[in-house]
Design a protein around this motif. Structure first.
Motif, PDB file in Angstrom:
ATOM      1  N   ARG A 128       0.824  -1.217   0.000  1.00 32.30           N
ATOM      2  CA  ARG A 128       0.000   0.000   0.000  1.00 32.30           C
ATOM      3  C   ARG A 128       0.852   1.259   0.000  1.00 32.30           C
ATOM      4  N   ALA A 129       1.974   1.228   0.730  1.00 33.33           N
ATOM      5  CA  ALA A 129       2.853   2.400   0.765  1.00 33.33           C
ATOM      6  C   ALA A 129       3.456   2.664  -0.610  1.00 33.33           C
ATOM      7  N   ILE A 130       3.893   1.621  -1.292  1.00 33.62           N
ATOM      8  CA  ILE A 130       4.426   1.784  -2.649  1.00 33.62           C
ATOM      9  C   ILE A 130       3.362   2.376  -3.565  1.00 33.62           C
ATOM     10  N   GLU A 131       2.159   1.836  -3.497  1.00 35.53           N
ATOM     11  CA  GLU A 131       1.066   2.334  -4.352  1.00 35.53           C
ATOM     12  C   GLU A 131       0.775   3.805  -4.070  1.00 35.53           C
ATOM     13  N   ALA A 132       0.721   4.176  -2.800  1.00 40.06           N
ATOM     14  CA  ALA A 132       0.401   5.557  -2.429  1.00 40.06           C
ATOM     15  C   ALA A 132       1.480   6.519  -2.889  1.00 40.06           C
ATOM     16  N   MET A 161      19.096  -0.942   4.181  1.00 47.87           N
ATOM     17  CA  MET A 161      18.960  -1.682   2.924  1.00 47.87           C
ATOM     18  C   MET A 161      17.497  -1.770   2.490  1.00 47.87           C
ATOM     19  N   GLU A 162      16.603  -1.952   3.464  1.00 44.47           N
ATOM     20  CA  GLU A 162      15.182  -2.010   3.134  1.00 44.47           C
ATOM     21  C   GLU A 162      14.669  -0.642   2.694  1.00 44.47           C
ATOM     22  N   MET A 163      15.125   0.405   3.370  1.00 49.70           N
ATOM     23  CA  MET A 163      14.746   1.757   2.955  1.00 49.70           C
ATOM     24  C   MET A 163      15.237   2.015   1.533  1.00 49.70           C
ATOM     25  N   ARG A 164      16.450   1.621   1.245  1.00 49.64           N
ATOM     26  CA  ARG A 164      17.007   1.825  -0.096  1.00 49.64           C
ATOM     27  C   ARG A 164      16.167   1.099  -1.155  1.00 49.64           C
ATOM     28  N   GLY A 165      15.792  -0.153  -0.854  1.00 50.16           N
ATOM     29  CA  GLY A 165      14.984  -0.911  -1.797  1.00 50.16           C
ATOM     30  C   GLY A 165      13.612  -0.295  -2.014  1.00 50.16           C
ATOM     31  N   PHE A 166      13.035   0.263  -0.952  1.00 49.89           N
ATOM     32  CA  PHE A 166      11.729   0.914  -1.059  1.00 49.89           C
ATOM     33  C   PHE A 166      11.806   2.111  -2.005  1.00 49.89           C
ATOM     34  N   ILE A 167      12.833   2.944  -1.836  1.00 51.53           N
ATOM     35  CA  ILE A 167      12.999   4.120  -2.704  1.00 51.53           C
ATOM     36  C   ILE A 167      13.238   3.679  -4.146  1.00 51.53           C
ATOM     37  N   ILE A 170      10.076   2.660  -6.011  1.00 50.37           N
ATOM     38  CA  ILE A 170       9.233   3.769  -6.478  1.00 50.37           C
ATOM     39  C   ILE A 170       9.809   4.380  -7.746  1.00 50.37           C
ATOM     40  N   ASP A 171      11.130   4.446  -7.811  1.00 48.61           N
ATOM     41  CA  ASP A 171      11.839   4.807  -9.039  1.00 48.61           C
ATOM     42  C   ASP A 171      11.453   6.195  -9.571  1.00 48.61           C
ATOM     43  N   SER A 172      11.608   7.193  -8.709  1.00 53.52           N
ATOM     44  CA  SER A 172      11.381   8.576  -9.119  1.00 53.52           C
ATOM     45  C   SER A 172      12.516   9.438  -8.582  1.00 53.52           C
ATOM     46  N   PRO A 173      13.049  10.358  -9.390  1.00 56.35           N
ATOM     47  CA  PRO A 173      14.099  11.244  -8.891  1.00 56.35           C
ATOM     48  C   PRO A 173      13.612  12.196  -7.804  1.00 56.35           C
ATOM     49  N   LEU A 174      12.289  12.296  -7.637  1.00 58.13           N
ATOM     50  CA  LEU A 174      11.739  13.192  -6.636  1.00 58.13           C
ATOM     51  C   LEU A 174      11.153  12.441  -5.442  1.00 58.13           C
ATOM     52  N   VAL A 175      11.680  11.256  -5.193  1.00 58.51           N
ATOM     53  CA  VAL A 175      11.385  10.526  -3.957  1.00 58.51           C
ATOM     54  C   VAL A 175      12.718  10.100  -3.354  1.00 58.51           C
TER      55      VAL A 175
END
Length: 274
Positions: A128-132, A161-167, A170-175
């Motif tokens: 859900r966090a990824i989707e949001a 490492m988990e935070m890095r994978g989450f970002i 999302i794959d956006s330069p503005l996240v």
């Protein structure tokens, strides 16, 4: 690095003029303002463009940049809630933050990505966090404001490492990552988080933490806890960080000016501010 401060460090009854004037007197370059539920706050969900403009004018009078917009409301309206309407309310809150940030020319909005609870499992929260956040990237890119995902005590994104994978997912330069040094030391080491997330850092919060307390009461003013701030500053410098460093420390109930002055002086001692 740039010397900032969150408005929560000041007494809530102070108006914008006193807030910015005091920040200027203490040598701060930028202010992080907060969107609040309470009527009469500097920013709320009902704040108009004209009201934002007046706040900007007051900040400009004292040469203070509004570098970020934060909120505590995503704890009440988490982006990962079981309730669809609650999740949408969270989305709407971030949209309002992005709108205000864009008008203020702020660099970031601070976003708590969600909560793992007895009712919301870890995998469900992650999905859900990824989707949001992916939904919100369109507005972030349109408004040229970075969404900073903060590490908080939400039982979620518990390692660098988990935070890095989450970002990366999302794959956006503005996240990017809004790194809170005080929040991570109960389960990790600041220098490791900084090194592993150096290219994703959007902004940095600081507060100290006493490990012998070990719970939320362990959060204390700078130098009252266990964090090696010289090591933190040096690691940020070595990894090329040049953004804002901002304390997020509740005001002293009787002597707020004294604590603010001490916080400013401690920051100057450790961090190489521009």
């Amino acid at each position: 690095m740039k010397k900032g401060i969150n408005a929560w460090c000041f007494p809530e009854e102070w108006d914008a003029d006193k807030l910015f004037r005091t920040a200027k007197e203490l040598g701060f370059r930028g202010m992080e303002l907060n969107v609040e539920e309470k009527e009469g706050s500097i920013f709320t969900l009902d704040t108009t463009e004209e009201e934002v403009r007046r706040v900007i004018e007051t900040a400009s009078k004292y040469g203070i940049e509004i570098f970020s917009i934060s909120t505590a409301m995503l704890w009440k309206f988490p982006l990962t809630s079981e309730n669809r309407d609650t999740r949408q309310e969270g989305i709407d809150i971030v949209e309002k933050m992005l709108e205000i940030a864009s008008q203020c020319l702020a660099e970031t909005v601070l976003v708590v990505p969600g909560l793992v609870t007895e009712d919301v499992s870890y995998d469900t929260a992650y999905k859900r966090a990824i989707e949001a956040i992916k939904r919100l990237t369109e507005s972030a890119e349109e408004k040229k404001v970075t969404i900073g995902i903060e590490n908080v005590w939400n039982k979620f994104l518990l390692s660098p490492m988990e935070m890095r994978g989450f970002i990366e997912a999302i794959d956006s330069p503005l996240v990017g990552v809004y790194l809170d040094i005080g929040n991570l030391v109960h389960s990790g080491y600041p220098e490791q988080w900084i090194h592993l997330l150096s290219d994703q850092l959007a902004s940095v919060h600081i507060k100290d933490f006493k490990g012998t307390v070990g719970n939320i009461d362990g959060f204390v003013p700078l130098l009252a806890g266990d964090i090696d701030w010289m090591n933190v500053a040096e690691t940020l410098k070595t990894n090329g960080y040049s953004g804002y460093i901002a304390p997020e420390i509740p005001p002293h109930p009787h002597h707020p000016e004294v604590l603010l002055k001490a916080t400013s002086e401690i920051m100057d001692h450790f961090f190489p501010f521009d």
